[in-house]
Design an enzyme around this catalytic site. Structure first.
Site, PDB file in Angstrom:
ATOM      1  N   TYR A  17      -2.048 -27.700 -18.128  1.00  0.00           N
ATOM      2  CA  TYR A  17      -2.858 -27.101 -19.194  1.00  0.00           C
ATOM      3  C   TYR A  17      -4.339 -27.072 -18.843  1.00  0.00           C
ATOM      4  O   TYR A  17      -5.179 -27.444 -19.658  1.00  0.00           O
ATOM      5  CB  TYR A  17      -2.655 -27.859 -20.519  1.00  0.00           C
ATOM      6  CG  TYR A  17      -1.200 -28.122 -20.821  1.00  0.00           C
ATOM      7  CD1 TYR A  17      -0.362 -27.082 -21.219  1.00  0.00           C
ATOM      8  CD2 TYR A  17      -0.659 -29.394 -20.679  1.00  0.00           C
ATOM      9  CE1 TYR A  17       0.981 -27.301 -21.462  1.00  0.00           C
ATOM     10  CE2 TYR A  17       0.687 -29.619 -20.916  1.00  0.00           C
ATOM     11  CZ  TYR A  17       1.495 -28.567 -21.303  1.00  0.00           C
ATOM     12  OH  TYR A  17       2.822 -28.789 -21.544  1.00  0.00           O
ATOM     13  N   TYR A 145       7.482 -29.239 -30.370  1.00  0.00           N
ATOM     14  CA  TYR A 145       7.168 -28.877 -28.981  1.00  0.00           C
ATOM     15  C   TYR A 145       8.445 -29.072 -28.160  1.00  0.00           C
ATOM     16  O   TYR A 145       9.079 -30.128 -28.236  1.00  0.00           O
ATOM     17  CB  TYR A 145       6.037 -29.761 -28.415  1.00  0.00           C
ATOM     18  CG  TYR A 145       5.834 -29.492 -26.955  1.00  0.00           C
ATOM     19  CD1 TYR A 145       5.126 -28.361 -26.534  1.00  0.00           C
ATOM     20  CD2 TYR A 145       6.412 -30.303 -25.990  1.00  0.00           C
ATOM     21  CE1 TYR A 145       4.994 -28.066 -25.184  1.00  0.00           C
ATOM     22  CE2 TYR A 145       6.291 -30.020 -24.641  1.00  0.00           C
ATOM     23  CZ  TYR A 145       5.572 -28.906 -24.251  1.00  0.00           C
ATOM     24  OH  TYR A 145       5.461 -28.611 -22.916  1.00  0.00           O
ATOM     25  N   ASP A 247      16.331 -32.505 -29.549  1.00  0.00           N
ATOM     26  CA  ASP A 247      15.511 -32.611 -28.340  1.00  0.00           C
ATOM     27  C   ASP A 247      14.966 -34.039 -28.285  1.00  0.00           C
ATOM     28  O   ASP A 247      13.961 -34.361 -28.909  1.00  0.00           O
ATOM     29  CB  ASP A 247      14.384 -31.582 -28.386  1.00  0.00           C
ATOM     30  CG  ASP A 247      13.469 -31.671 -27.160  1.00  0.00           C
ATOM     31  OD1 ASP A 247      13.589 -32.651 -26.408  1.00  0.00           O
ATOM     32  OD2 ASP A 247      12.639 -30.763 -26.979  1.00  0.00           O
ATOM     33  N   LYS A 276      12.372 -37.021 -19.237  1.00  0.00           N
ATOM     34  CA  LYS A 276      11.272 -37.992 -19.155  1.00  0.00           C
ATOM     35  C   LYS A 276      11.706 -39.393 -18.725  1.00  0.00           C
ATOM     36  O   LYS A 276      11.804 -39.661 -17.534  1.00  0.00           O
ATOM     37  CB  LYS A 276      10.538 -38.035 -20.498  1.00  0.00           C
ATOM     38  CG  LYS A 276       9.704 -36.783 -20.763  1.00  0.00           C
ATOM     39  CD  LYS A 276       8.859 -36.968 -21.975  1.00  0.00           C
ATOM     40  CE  LYS A 276       8.051 -35.738 -22.352  1.00  0.00           C
ATOM     41  NZ  LYS A 276       6.865 -35.543 -21.530  1.00  0.00           N
TER      42      LYS A 276
END
Ligand code: PMP
Length: 428
Positions: A17, A145, A247, A276
């Site tokens: 980003y 997200y 998620d 993750k």
């Protein structure tokens, strides 16, 4: 003064980003062990981020290092089309023994975003196989997200995510309000439940799947909502033939105080995405799990196969790494560690609610969130945090901590003392 390495990096390497011509050089890490990051200039930082939720056992855990080295000595990779191997089978056995019991099929892939892509493809293929071809869209809640690739982006919050840049090129999905009821409210308010009821009455027959981050919305706002919302959603999904996709890429593997965030509501999703911390943060790896009903329905339809197969699917090195990380979790010390972190955050962060510059403070498991009234200026705050000896990376109005579970009591105190000192110095 930038080092030659930083100068080259700034000129040629993209970071998350960020602009290709960033104003600030990135800090160079030369070593990492336990919860300490060593910088090239000799400073040592306590890691408050677990490298974005992932490094739960700390850096260089001897058991995970050993498992990786042992697997490299056997083979690091082999294609998964038509072949299998012990690391994939062992990891799957272990995973299926800890996730909600009706999840029975595992699809391995490279990253969280791809795991979400796979989940969305599974849902569409499932509905197609059932002859429910009108079910083409997904639903989700605002503030979510789910990753940066195309379809995950379509279910990220359209305002706070990067969605607005692409909105006329992404699949159009349905967005419900973010649940207002906080995790620790006495109950989930009627307004939240009615929003679900109204949505399902109006659109329930045309939705393939409802995807959301259970309990903790991460990068979309670090918001913790009430387990009853999730329970009510699961009931609505079942009643309307909509698949529920959890998620758990950020929340999975103990971070919220339960193995998985869905455990807070005692529900079983139809599809679950993991990533993750799956490998203890060692290497990019992810998995999409589904029920036998979803898998066998896909098999019964046209073309009878799931049309996805990454080159590095079930990479043996990643599987062995993940298996070692899960073995550590199964030893069970993470529960007390997460409780200790939660208790410390409750003691040190919650009292900050009275500060004028702070809008809200939230703690759940090993996650502590300080929400400010105004967005932080990264150029001001990050060098001060580093100078104070901690690695914390705020975004927008959110300054948050999620250290590795193995952080010591003294390091925890140093982490929160340093953070509070920097915040007070800048804003009080
Ligand atoms: N879903 C959630 C909830 C996430 O937090 C993330 C990563 N921040 C993703 C999906 C995407 O994962 P990755 O960055 O590994 O593609």
């Amino acid at each position: 003064m930038s080092t030659p390495l930083q100068v080259f990096d700034q000129a040629h390497i993209w970071h998350p980003y960020s602009s290709p011509t960033p104003a600030l050089p990135p800090y160079e890490v030369t070593a990492a062990k336990g919860v300490i990051l060593d910088l090239a200039d000799g400073r040592q930082l306590i890691d408050g981020m677990s490298s974005w939720w992932s490094v739960i056992h700390g850096y260089q855990h001897p058991d995970i290092n050993a498992a990786m080295c042992a697997q490299i000595e056997r083979f690091a990779h082999v294609m998964f089309g038509g072949l299998t191997h012990e690391p994939a089978v062992r990891l799957s056995q272990r995973l299926l023994s800890i996730v909600p019991s009706s999840l029975a099929h595992v699809f391995y892939c490279d990253s969280g975003s791809v795991a979400v892509e796979v989940a969305m493809k599974m849902a569409l293929q499932y509905q197609h196989a059932r002859g429910e071809t009108q079910r083409r869209q997904c639903a989700t809640i605002l503030g979510g997200y789910h990753g940066d690739t195309w379809h995950p982006m379509s279910v990220c919050d359209p305002q706070t995510g990067m969605h607005h840049l692409y909105h006329d090129r992404l699949m159009t999905q349905h967005f419900l309000p973010r649940p207002r009821s906080r995790f620790d409210d006495a109950q989930c308010c009627d307004e939240d439940k009615n929003a679900l009821n109204d949505f399902f009455v109006a659109h329930g027959e045309r939705i393939a799947a409802f995807i959301l981050e259970p309990i903790v919305q991460g990068a979309g706002g670090m918001w913790f909502y009430h387990p009853d919302y999730l329970r009510h959603l699961a009931t609505c999904c079942k009643a309307y033939g909509v698949l529920l996709v959890a998620d758990e890429i950020a929340t999975g593997f103990g971070r919220t105080g339960q193995w998985f965030a869905v455990n807070h509501a005692d529900i079983t999703p139809d599809i679950m995405c993991l990533g993750k911390a799956l490998t203890g943060g060692y290497i990019s790896f992810a998995a999409t799990l589904c029920t036998t009903e979803v898998a066998h329905t896909i098999a019964s339809g046209d073309p009878g196969v799931l049309m996805h197969g990454p080159t590095f699917m079930a990479n043996p090195l990643a599987c062995a790494t993940a298996d070692a990380s899960l073995q550590l979790l199964q030893q069970g010390t993470w529960q007390a560690q997460v409780q200790t972190i939660a208790a410390h955050f409750n003691d040190t962060l919650l009292p900050l609610r009275t500060r004028d510059y702070i809008a809200d403070v939230r703690v759940l498991g090993a996650i502590g969130v300080i929400e400010l009234h105004d967005a932080v200026n990264m150029a001001h705050i990050v060098p001060r945090l580093v100078a104070a000896g901690i690695w914390v990376r705020p975004f927008g109005r959110l300054v948050y901590l999620m250290p590795p579970f193995v952080i010591s009591a003294a390091q925890l105190t140093d982490l929160t003392d340093a953070l509070i000192g920097v915040l007070d110095g800048l804003y009080a």
